[in-house]
Design a protein around this motif. Structure first.
Motif, PDB file in Angstrom:
ATOM      1  N   GLY A 241      40.794  53.747  63.136  1.00  0.00           N
ATOM      2  CA  GLY A 241      40.026  54.039  61.741  1.00  0.00           C
ATOM      3  C   GLY A 241      40.892  53.378  60.568  1.00  0.00           C
ATOM      4  N   THR A 242      41.736  52.462  60.945  1.00  0.00           N
ATOM      5  CA  THR A 242      42.616  51.931  59.808  1.00  0.00           C
ATOM      6  C   THR A 242      41.806  50.928  59.291  1.00  0.00           C
ATOM      7  OG1 THR A 242      43.793  50.322  61.137  1.00  0.00           O
ATOM      8  CG2 THR A 242      44.991  52.667  60.852  1.00  0.00           C
ATOM      9  N   PHE A 243      42.182  50.323  57.886  1.00  0.00           N
ATOM     10  CA  PHE A 243      41.450  49.459  57.392  1.00  0.00           C
ATOM     11  C   PHE A 243      42.690  48.736  56.485  1.00  0.00           C
ATOM     12  CE2 PHE A 243      41.382  52.863  54.371  1.00  0.00           C
ATOM     13  CZ  PHE A 243      41.724  52.401  53.213  1.00  0.00           C
ATOM     14  N   THR A 244      42.322  47.513  56.109  1.00  0.00           N
ATOM     15  CA  THR A 244      43.251  46.735  54.960  1.00  0.00           C
ATOM     16  C   THR A 244      42.505  46.716  53.609  1.00  0.00           C
ATOM     17  OG1 THR A 244      44.223  45.535  56.616  1.00  0.00           O
ATOM     18  CG2 THR A 244      44.467  44.419  54.650  1.00  0.00           C
ATOM     19  N   GLU A 245      43.152  46.945  52.614  1.00  0.00           N
ATOM     20  CA  GLU A 245      42.437  47.076  51.177  1.00  0.00           C
ATOM     21  C   GLU A 245      42.822  45.883  50.708  1.00  0.00           C
ATOM     22  OE1 GLU A 245      43.756  49.749  47.683  1.00  0.00           O
ATOM     23  OE2 GLU A 245      42.155  50.852  48.733  1.00  0.00           O
ATOM     24  N   ILE A 246      41.689  45.153  50.204  1.00  0.00           N
ATOM     25  CA  ILE A 246      41.797  43.869  49.500  1.00  0.00           C
ATOM     26  C   ILE A 246      41.586  44.129  47.955  1.00  0.00           C
ATOM     27  CG2 ILE A 246      40.978  41.325  49.622  1.00  0.00           C
ATOM     28  CD1 ILE A 246      39.820  41.700  52.098  1.00  0.00           C
ATOM     29  N   PRO A 247      42.461  43.697  47.214  1.00  0.00           N
ATOM     30  CA  PRO A 247      42.456  43.974  45.731  1.00  0.00           C
ATOM     31  C   PRO A 247      41.227  43.082  45.447  1.00  0.00           C
ATOM     32  CG  PRO A 247      44.529  43.636  46.207  1.00  0.00           C
ATOM     33  CD  PRO A 247      43.911  43.179  47.493  1.00  0.00           C
ATOM     34  N   ALA A 248      40.364  43.533  44.537  1.00  0.00           N
ATOM     35  CA  ALA A 248      39.354  42.889  43.654  1.00  0.00           C
ATOM     36  C   ALA A 248      39.810  42.386  42.606  1.00  0.00           C
ATOM     37  CB  ALA A 248      38.307  43.948  43.412  1.00  0.00           C
ATOM     38  N   SER A 249      39.386  40.882  42.154  1.00  0.00           N
ATOM     39  CA  SER A 249      39.571  40.325  41.012  1.00  0.00           C
ATOM     40  C   SER A 249      38.666  40.754  40.083  1.00  0.00           C
ATOM     41  CB  SER A 249      39.536  38.490  41.180  1.00  0.00           C
ATOM     42  OG  SER A 249      38.006  38.531  41.396  1.00  0.00           O
ATOM     43  N   ASN A 250      39.389  40.310  38.579  1.00  0.00           N
ATOM     44  CA  ASN A 250      38.217  40.598  37.495  1.00  0.00           C
ATOM     45  C   ASN A 250      36.909  40.284  37.835  1.00  0.00           C
ATOM     46  OD1 ASN A 250      40.529  41.852  36.277  1.00  0.00           O
ATOM     47  ND2 ASN A 250      40.810  40.207  34.942  1.00  0.00           N
ATOM     48  N   ILE A 251      36.636  38.992  38.399  1.00  0.00           N
ATOM     49  CA  ILE A 251      35.355  38.458  38.503  1.00  0.00           C
ATOM     50  C   ILE A 251      34.390  39.553  39.293  1.00  0.00           C
ATOM     51  CG2 ILE A 251      34.072  36.364  39.363  1.00  0.00           C
ATOM     52  CD1 ILE A 251      36.280  34.801  38.197  1.00  0.00           C
ATOM     53  N   ARG A 252      35.335  39.638  40.700  1.00  0.00           N
ATOM     54  CA  ARG A 252      34.543  40.505  41.631  1.00  0.00           C
ATOM     55  C   ARG A 252      34.044  41.827  41.164  1.00  0.00           C
ATOM     56  NH1 ARG A 252      32.840  37.684  46.060  1.00  0.00           N
ATOM     57  NH2 ARG A 252      34.186  36.304  46.750  1.00  0.00           N
ATOM     58  N   ARG A 253      34.734  42.295  40.161  1.00  0.00           N
ATOM     59  CA  ARG A 253      34.652  43.918  39.578  1.00  0.00           C
ATOM     60  C   ARG A 253      33.423  43.735  38.738  1.00  0.00           C
ATOM     61  NH1 ARG A 253      40.514  44.509  39.231  1.00  0.00           N
ATOM     62  NH2 ARG A 253      40.220  44.183  37.032  1.00  0.00           N
ATOM     63  N   ILE A 254      33.445  43.032  38.043  1.00  0.00           N
ATOM     64  CA  ILE A 254      32.494  42.503  36.894  1.00  0.00           C
ATOM     65  C   ILE A 254      30.855  42.065  37.646  1.00  0.00           C
ATOM     66  CG2 ILE A 254      31.409  41.014  34.960  1.00  0.00           C
ATOM     67  CD1 ILE A 254      33.323  43.297  34.199  1.00  0.00           C
ATOM     68  N   ILE A 255      30.961  41.369  38.739  1.00  0.00           N
ATOM     69  CA  ILE A 255      29.900  40.964  39.558  1.00  0.00           C
ATOM     70  C   ILE A 255      29.135  42.417  40.098  1.00  0.00           C
ATOM     71  CG2 ILE A 255      29.067  40.005  41.604  1.00  0.00           C
ATOM     72  CD1 ILE A 255      30.926  37.589  40.967  1.00  0.00           C
ATOM     73  N   ALA A 256      30.237  43.137  40.895  1.00  0.00           N
ATOM     74  CA  ALA A 256      29.772  44.321  41.058  1.00  0.00           C
ATOM     75  C   ALA A 256      29.132  45.315  40.401  1.00  0.00           C
ATOM     76  CB  ALA A 256      30.856  44.980  42.008  1.00  0.00           C
ATOM     77  N   LYS A 257      29.749  45.225  39.036  1.00  0.00           N
ATOM     78  CA  LYS A 257      29.084  46.049  37.941  1.00  0.00           C
ATOM     79  C   LYS A 257      27.820  45.743  37.420  1.00  0.00           C
ATOM     80  CE  LYS A 257      30.302  47.732  33.422  1.00  0.00           C
ATOM     81  NZ  LYS A 257      31.385  47.849  32.167  1.00  0.00           N
ATOM     82  N   ARG A 258      27.581  44.280  37.364  1.00  0.00           N
ATOM     83  CA  ARG A 258      26.414  43.948  36.964  1.00  0.00           C
ATOM     84  C   ARG A 258      25.329  43.872  37.525  1.00  0.00           C
ATOM     85  NH1 ARG A 258      26.457  40.942  32.093  1.00  0.00           N
ATOM     86  NH2 ARG A 258      24.919  39.456  32.770  1.00  0.00           N
ATOM     87  N   LEU A 259      25.638  43.724  38.979  1.00  0.00           N
ATOM     88  CA  LEU A 259      24.541  43.677  39.970  1.00  0.00           C
ATOM     89  C   LEU A 259      23.958  45.122  40.197  1.00  0.00           C
ATOM     90  CD1 LEU A 259      25.975  41.541  42.795  1.00  0.00           C
ATOM     91  CD2 LEU A 259      24.104  40.884  41.549  1.00  0.00           C
ATOM     92  N   THR A 260      24.907  46.052  40.272  1.00  0.00           N
ATOM     93  CA  THR A 260      24.429  47.505  40.252  1.00  0.00           C
ATOM     94  C   THR A 260      23.612  47.870  39.233  1.00  0.00           C
ATOM     95  OG1 THR A 260      26.576  48.132  41.395  1.00  0.00           O
ATOM     96  CG2 THR A 260      25.370  49.761  40.451  1.00  0.00           C
ATOM     97  N   GLU A 261      24.067  47.523  37.673  1.00  0.00           N
ATOM     98  CA  GLU A 261      23.334  47.689  36.793  1.00  0.00           C
ATOM     99  C   GLU A 261      21.866  47.060  36.678  1.00  0.00           C
ATOM    100  OE1 GLU A 261      25.751  46.407  33.550  1.00  0.00           O
ATOM    101  OE2 GLU A 261      27.004  48.210  33.367  1.00  0.00           O
ATOM    102  N   SER A 262      22.055  46.004  37.288  1.00  0.00           N
ATOM    103  CA  SER A 262      20.727  45.186  37.144  1.00  0.00           C
ATOM    104  C   SER A 262      19.591  45.654  38.069  1.00  0.00           C
ATOM    105  CB  SER A 262      20.866  43.571  37.759  1.00  0.00           C
ATOM    106  OG  SER A 262      19.589  43.018  38.005  1.00  0.00           O
TER     107      SER A 262
END
Length: 471
Positions: A241-262
């Motif tokens: 059940g373990t996982f490796t957390e990969i930090p999100a870049s600014n671009i990735r966070r904005i892409i996620a935000k804009r896609l969700t909004e769209s």
């Protein structure tokens, strides 16, 4: 970048040469914070207005920040590799030429770590010590479930010495949010923190009889699952059940935000058409003989621009209240990069020839992958095209890039048999190269009838590429 003399306004740690502040600039309309990728000047080097000072990763791309003042770079306050530096944060100091840059006055708030986002939760295990009275560092402790905190929540908890295990997180996937922290602080101030619901459910009563298999399953399920699975530790074997957390870049966070909004705010409608591209493939071969290299996608871009010129009601944007019909046909082309998807813009496509479109698309795609796009090269646009044909995708639907009203998803060319008539009127099977294009449209400004007519016109332009030279 906005720079201004920094001596005396915010107080100084020591007296010396007055400095000119270098602040984190807003390099895109949606930028809220940035990362310092690289400093292009060293301390003590002369800087002229317009010189490149450093490279900053915004929510869109890596952009070179230019100096707006002449002088000497006296002090770099935010080092290379610094993440999530907020807009307006002090990142460096200049002094005027001829002044002693080594004695520059450092504002007291110049080294304030609050300009950076709080660090991620520590992954080291530290035994709990009841004798320590300092605020908890919110690290993972044996015997306790690990609580995942948002940066704002972590800051509030550490500032007021609150224990996040006293309340159930309300965020997605068990994230302890800022609202949870404020609620916990409010309850503490009211003296009611002891009445809060604990994160871990009490143990079920022990059974005197030996449970059956079904009963054992029920007893096990009575314990709550952890809010977040345990994080894997480098150098140690991974537990279940373990996982490796990969930090999100600014671009990735904005892409996620804009896609969700769209997808949540825009009523997407979809329509598809199969286009015969035999004529385009034949024309490409003829052009290649004259050493003119163009792709099928270049023809699609040109055909789309010609169709938008013929049907200007589709060349529109929606700002939330009104529909705006744009005079210029500027097409955004989706480019996949290591940092995420970005859409550089080919301006005034209808007025360009196929060869010029091909050169522009190639140059913009290279700049996008190198992270060298200028803001004006990816901001705006009236229509988007996303092509996954090179990955073998037959067809797909794309997400609209607001405030644009449409995006065209282009699939691969595939051979199919079709019944045709010869010159004598006899029917026969003949192989054709077909390509599926799917239009995603904003139903608020482009209704189903308009979208259907647009695809019908686009299909005719693609199947008859000689028309493109007439527009």
């Amino acid at each position: 970048m906005r720079a201004h003399p920094g001596g005396g306004e915010a107080g100084t740690a020591e007296k010396g040469t007055p400095g000119i502040k270098v602040l984190m600039p807003a390099l895109s309309p949606t930028m809220e914070e940035g990362n310092i990728v690289k400093w292009l000047k060293k301390e003590g080097e002369t800087v002229n207005a317009g010189d490149a000072l450093c490279e900053i990763e915004t929510d869109k791309a890596v952009v070179t920040m230019e100096s707006s003042d002449d002088g000497i770079l006296a002090k770099i306050l935010v080092e290379e590799g610094s993440k999530n530096v907020r807009l307006g944060s002090l990142i460096g100091l200049l002094v005027e030429e001829g002044q002693d840059w080594k004695q520059v006055e450092i504002p007291i708030d110049g080294s304030d770590p609050s300009s950076l986002a709080p660090p991620a939760p520590a992954l080291t295990s530290t035994p709990a010590d009841p004798s320590v009275s300092a605020p908890p560092k919110l690290e993972h402790q044996p015997g306790k479930l690990q609580v995942r905190l948002s940066p704002a929540a972590r800051n509030i908890l550490e500032t007021h010495g609150l224990d996040p295990s006293n309340i159930t997180p309300s965020g997605p996937r068990g994230i302890f949010t800022k609202e949870d922290a404020l609620k916990l602080l409010e309850e503490k101030q009211k003296g009611k923190s002891g009445e809060l619901k604990p994160l871990v459910s009490p143990a079920p009563p022990q059974l005197t009889a030996v449970p059956s298999a079904s009963q054992a399953t029920a007893v096990t399920s009575a314990y709550p699952r952890p809010a977040v699975p345990p994080v894997s530790t480098p150098g140690q074997p991974a537990a279940l059940g373990t996982f490796t957390e990969i930090p999100a870049s600014n671009i990735r966070r904005i892409i996620a935000k804009r896609l969700t909004e769209s997808k949540t705010a825009i009523p997407h409608a979809y329509a598809a058409a199969d286009c015969d591209i035999d004529a385009i493939l034949k024309l490409r071969k003829e052009l290649a003989k004259d050493d003119i290299k163009v792709s099928v996608n270049d023809f699609i871009i040109k055909a789309t621009a010609v169709t938008l010129k013929q049907m200007p009601d589709v060349n529109v944007t929606w700002d939330g209240e009104v529909c705006r019909q744009l005079q210029s046909i500027d097409i955004s082309i989706a480019v996949a990069t290591d940092r995420g998807l970005i859409t550089p813009i080919i301006k005034d496509v209808a007025a360009k020839g196929i060869k010029e479109i091909a050169a522009s698309a190639k140059a913009l795609a290279k700049k996008a992958r190198d992270g060298k796009l200028l803001p004006e090269e990816y901001q705006g646009g009236s229509f988007s095209i996303s092509n996954l044909g090179m990955f073998g995708i037959n067809d797909f639907t794309a997400v609209i890039n607001p405030p644009q009203a449409c995006i065209l998803a282009v699939g691969r060319a595939r051979p199919e048999l079709k019944i045709v008539e010869d010159e004598e009127g006899n029917e026969k099977l003949q192989q054709h190269q077909l390509m599926t294009v799917t239009l995603s449209s904003d139903g608020r400004v482009v209704d189903d009838e308009l979208a259907s007519k647009f695809l019908e016109t686009l299909k005719a332009n693609i199947e008859n590429p000689m028309r493109l030279a007439l527009c």
